[in-house]
Design an enzyme around this catalytic site. Structure first.
Site, PDB file in Angstrom:
ATOM      1  N   ARG A  80       0.900  -1.236   0.081  1.00  0.00           N
ATOM      2  CA  ARG A  80      -0.242   0.089   0.040  1.00  0.00           C
ATOM      3  C   ARG A  80       0.851   1.298   0.135  1.00  0.00           C
ATOM      4  O   ARG A  80       0.771   2.160  -0.410  1.00  0.00           O
ATOM      5  CB  ARG A  80      -0.938  -0.235   1.279  1.00  0.00           C
ATOM      6  CG  ARG A  80      -1.844   1.167   1.190  1.00  0.00           C
ATOM      7  CD  ARG A  80      -2.993   0.827   2.391  1.00  0.00           C
ATOM      8  NE  ARG A  80      -3.634   2.086   2.534  1.00  0.00           N
ATOM      9  CZ  ARG A  80      -3.804   2.686   3.860  1.00  0.00           C
ATOM     10  NH1 ARG A  80      -3.190   2.057   5.039  1.00  0.00           N
ATOM     11  NH2 ARG A  80      -4.471   3.755   4.004  1.00  0.00           N
ATOM     12  N   HIS A  84       0.294   4.046  -3.065  1.00  0.00           N
ATOM     13  CA  HIS A  84       0.021   5.422  -2.502  1.00  0.00           C
ATOM     14  C   HIS A  84       0.932   6.489  -2.890  1.00  0.00           C
ATOM     15  O   HIS A  84       0.534   7.714  -3.126  1.00  0.00           O
ATOM     16  CB  HIS A  84      -0.569   5.512  -1.013  1.00  0.00           C
ATOM     17  CG  HIS A  84      -2.071   4.816  -0.942  1.00  0.00           C
ATOM     18  ND1 HIS A  84      -2.824   5.230  -0.080  1.00  0.00           N
ATOM     19  CD2 HIS A  84      -2.580   3.623  -1.484  1.00  0.00           C
ATOM     20  CE1 HIS A  84      -3.860   4.456  -0.054  1.00  0.00           C
ATOM     21  NE2 HIS A  84      -3.693   3.526  -0.888  1.00  0.00           N
ATOM     22  N   HIS A 213      -5.374  -7.141  -3.591  1.00  0.00           N
ATOM     23  CA  HIS A 213      -6.191  -7.219  -2.644  1.00  0.00           C
ATOM     24  C   HIS A 213      -6.339  -8.597  -1.869  1.00  0.00           C
ATOM     25  O   HIS A 213      -7.032  -8.869  -0.894  1.00  0.00           O
ATOM     26  CB  HIS A 213      -7.882  -6.632  -2.495  1.00  0.00           C
ATOM     27  CG  HIS A 213      -7.782  -5.249  -2.629  1.00  0.00           C
ATOM     28  ND1 HIS A 213      -8.740  -4.742  -3.307  1.00  0.00           N
ATOM     29  CD2 HIS A 213      -7.216  -4.143  -1.804  1.00  0.00           C
ATOM     30  CE1 HIS A 213      -8.757  -3.249  -2.829  1.00  0.00           C
ATOM     31  NE2 HIS A 213      -7.735  -2.950  -2.105  1.00  0.00           N
ATOM     32  N   TRP A 245      -9.808  -9.590   2.223  1.00  0.00           N
ATOM     33  CA  TRP A 245     -10.719 -10.170   1.228  1.00  0.00           C
ATOM     34  C   TRP A 245     -10.493 -11.628   0.875  1.00  0.00           C
ATOM     35  O   TRP A 245     -11.485 -12.225   0.275  1.00  0.00           O
ATOM     36  CB  TRP A 245      -9.945  -9.371   0.148  1.00  0.00           C
ATOM     37  CG  TRP A 245     -10.432  -7.892  -0.016  1.00  0.00           C
ATOM     38  CD1 TRP A 245     -11.272  -7.411  -0.731  1.00  0.00           C
ATOM     39  CD2 TRP A 245      -9.643  -6.863   0.536  1.00  0.00           C
ATOM     40  NE1 TRP A 245     -11.393  -6.250  -0.694  1.00  0.00           N
ATOM     41  CE2 TRP A 245     -10.253  -5.662   0.203  1.00  0.00           C
ATOM     42  CE3 TRP A 245      -8.945  -6.748   1.477  1.00  0.00           C
ATOM     43  CZ2 TRP A 245      -9.941  -4.347   0.644  1.00  0.00           C
ATOM     44  CZ3 TRP A 245      -8.221  -5.399   1.957  1.00  0.00           C
ATOM     45  CH2 TRP A 245      -8.874  -4.396   1.392  1.00  0.00           C
ATOM     46  N   ASP A 274     -14.795  -3.822  -5.594  1.00  0.00           N
ATOM     47  CA  ASP A 274     -14.349  -5.066  -5.926  1.00  0.00           C
ATOM     48  C   ASP A 274     -15.528  -5.639  -6.565  1.00  0.00           C
ATOM     49  O   ASP A 274     -15.318  -6.534  -7.536  1.00  0.00           O
ATOM     50  CB  ASP A 274     -14.193  -5.802  -4.548  1.00  0.00           C
ATOM     51  CG  ASP A 274     -13.173  -5.250  -3.583  1.00  0.00           C
ATOM     52  OD1 ASP A 274     -12.186  -4.882  -4.216  1.00  0.00           O
ATOM     53  OD2 ASP A 274     -13.454  -5.107  -2.427  1.00  0.00           O
TER      54      ASP A 274
END
Length: 324
Positions: A80, A84, A213, A245, A274
Site C-alpha cells: 500500500r 499510494h 487485495h 478479502w 471489488d
C-alpha cells in the site's frame, strides 16, 4: 571513492557531471598535466563506481526488507505504501513534481494525513531504519522496492523493477488530496476509470492491480470499511483485527478473484469497487480470466505493478538501474 560507507557515499550523477567539467578545464588549460581524455576516463570510472555503489545499497536494502517481512508480516501495508506514493500521478500535468507519482512525497506529514493514507505512518516507521542504514537509497526507491519485494515474498510474481528515482525535497511539493481511489463511491466503475485513466492505466491494468487485495485487511477505524475482526484476522499475524478479502491474506495468489466472484463467505470483504469487477462488462472479461488462470493474472499484474511504480518518477540515471 571505491568503498561504500556513510562517510564515503556514492557519487551522484550531478557531481559526476561537475567533475567532468572541472577535469576538462584543468586538462585543456594546461594548468595540470592531466589530459582531457584521461580526465574523462577517471570520471567514467567514478560514475561506474557510483552506479555500482547505488546498486549494492539497493540490494542491501532489499535483503533488509525481506528480513523485515519475515519478522513483522507487514506485506500488505508495504504494498500500500508504494501504491499510494505512485498513485497520485496525473498524466495531464507535464511538470515534475507537480504531476505527482512515485517521488517519495508520502514521507511528509501533510500527505500522510490525507484520508486515503490513514495508517501509512506505521509503514514509514517500519522502513525508516532501512532508509537510515542505506542513506544513498531515496525514499521514492525504497517505497517501490518494499512494495514489489512484499508481493514477491508473499508468493506473487517477479516484478520487472527499475530504480534510480529522485525524491522531492519539501512538503510543498506534495500532491493535493483526492487523487487516490475511494472504496465506496456512488458509481464504482466510473470512479475507478476516472482515477486510473488519469494515471494513464487501462481497464486490464485496473482489474489486475485490484488483485493485490488478495493481501491484507481493511480496518474500519482507518477506512470506515470492514468488520472489526473475523475468524481469519482475530489472531493476527501482526495486530489482530480487520476484515480480509481472502482467507490467507498474507499469500499472493488469484483467490481474490475467486472469492469476490463466489461471495460465499460473509467473513470475507467485498467492497463496491471489488464487486464491480464482475458487474462491468469490460472489467468482467479480465476478472473472469484471472479467477480461472493464475498464471495470466501474475503476468498481467507484474506488468501493471511495474508501470504503476514508474508513474511520475524522475530517474537518475535517466533510464534507471536494474538489480537483476
Amino acid at each position: 571513492r571505491t568503498k561504500e560507507s556513510p562517510l564515503n557515499p556514492p557519487l551522484p550523477a550531478a557531481e559526476a557531471d561537475m567533475a567532468v567539467h572541472h577535469l576538462l578545464r584543468r586538462g585543456i588549460s594546461g594548468g595540470s598535466p592531466l589530459h582531457p581524455l584521461r580526465g574523462l576516463l577517471l570520471v567514467s570510472q567514478a560514475s561506474s563506481a557510483a552506479a555500482g555503489d547505488a546498486v549494492a545499497e539497493l540490494r542491501g536494502a532489499r535483503e533488509d526488507v525481506k528480513q523485515l517481512l519475515k519478522e513483522k508480516s507487514c506485506h500488505p501495508i508495504l504494498v500500500r505504501l508504494g501504491w499510494h506514493d505512485a498513485g497520485t500521478y496525473d498524466k495531464n500535468i507535464s511538470e515534475w513534481p507537480q504531476c505527482g507519482g512515485a517521488n517519495g512525497s508520502l514521507r511528509f506529514e501533510i500527505e500522510l494525513k490525507h484520508a486515503a493514507n490513514a495508517g501509512l505512518v506505521n509503514a514509514l516507521k517500519l522502513i525508516q531504519a532501512i532508509k537510515d542504514k542505506y542513506a544513498g537509497v531515496t525514499y521514492a526507491d525504497l517505497f517501490q522496492l518494499a512494495s514489489a519485494t512484499a508481493v514477491e515474498e508473499a508468493g506473487g510474481p517477479k516484478i520487472p523493477m527499475i530504480y534510480g528515482r529522485v525524491d522531492v525535497s519539501a512538503p510543498d511539493q506534495c500532491p493535493p488530496e483526492g487523487r487516490l481511489p475511494a472504496a465506496g463511491p456512488p458509481s464504482p466503475a466510473e470512479h475507478l476509470r476516472e482515477v486510473f485513466y488519469r494515471m494513464g492505466l487501462n481497464d486490464k491494468e485496473i482489474v489486475a492491480l485490484s488483485g493485490a487485495h488478495t493481501l491484507g485487511r481493511s480496518r474500519p477505524e482507518r477506512s470506515g470499511w470492514g468488520k472489526p475482526e473475523t475468524k481469519y484476522t482475530k489472531n493476527g499475524p501482526g495486530a489482530p483485527g480487520g476484515q480480509s478479502w481472502t482467507s490467507q491474506w498474507l499469500k499472493f495468489d488469484n483467490s481474490y478473484f475467486k472469492d469476490v466472484k463466489e461471495r460465499r463467505d460473509e467473513d470475507l470483504l467485498v467492497l463496491p469497487t471489488d464487486a464491480v469487477l464482475f458487474e462491468d462488462s469490460s472489467f468482467k472479461i479480465y476478472a473472469e480470466k484471472y479467477a480461472e488462470d493464475q498464471d495470466t493474472f501474475f503476468e498481467d499484474y507484474a506488468e501493471a505493478h511495474a508501470k504503476l511504480s514508474n508513474l511520475g518518477s524522475k530517474f537518475d540515471p535517466p533510464k534507471g538501474v536494474s538489480l537483476d
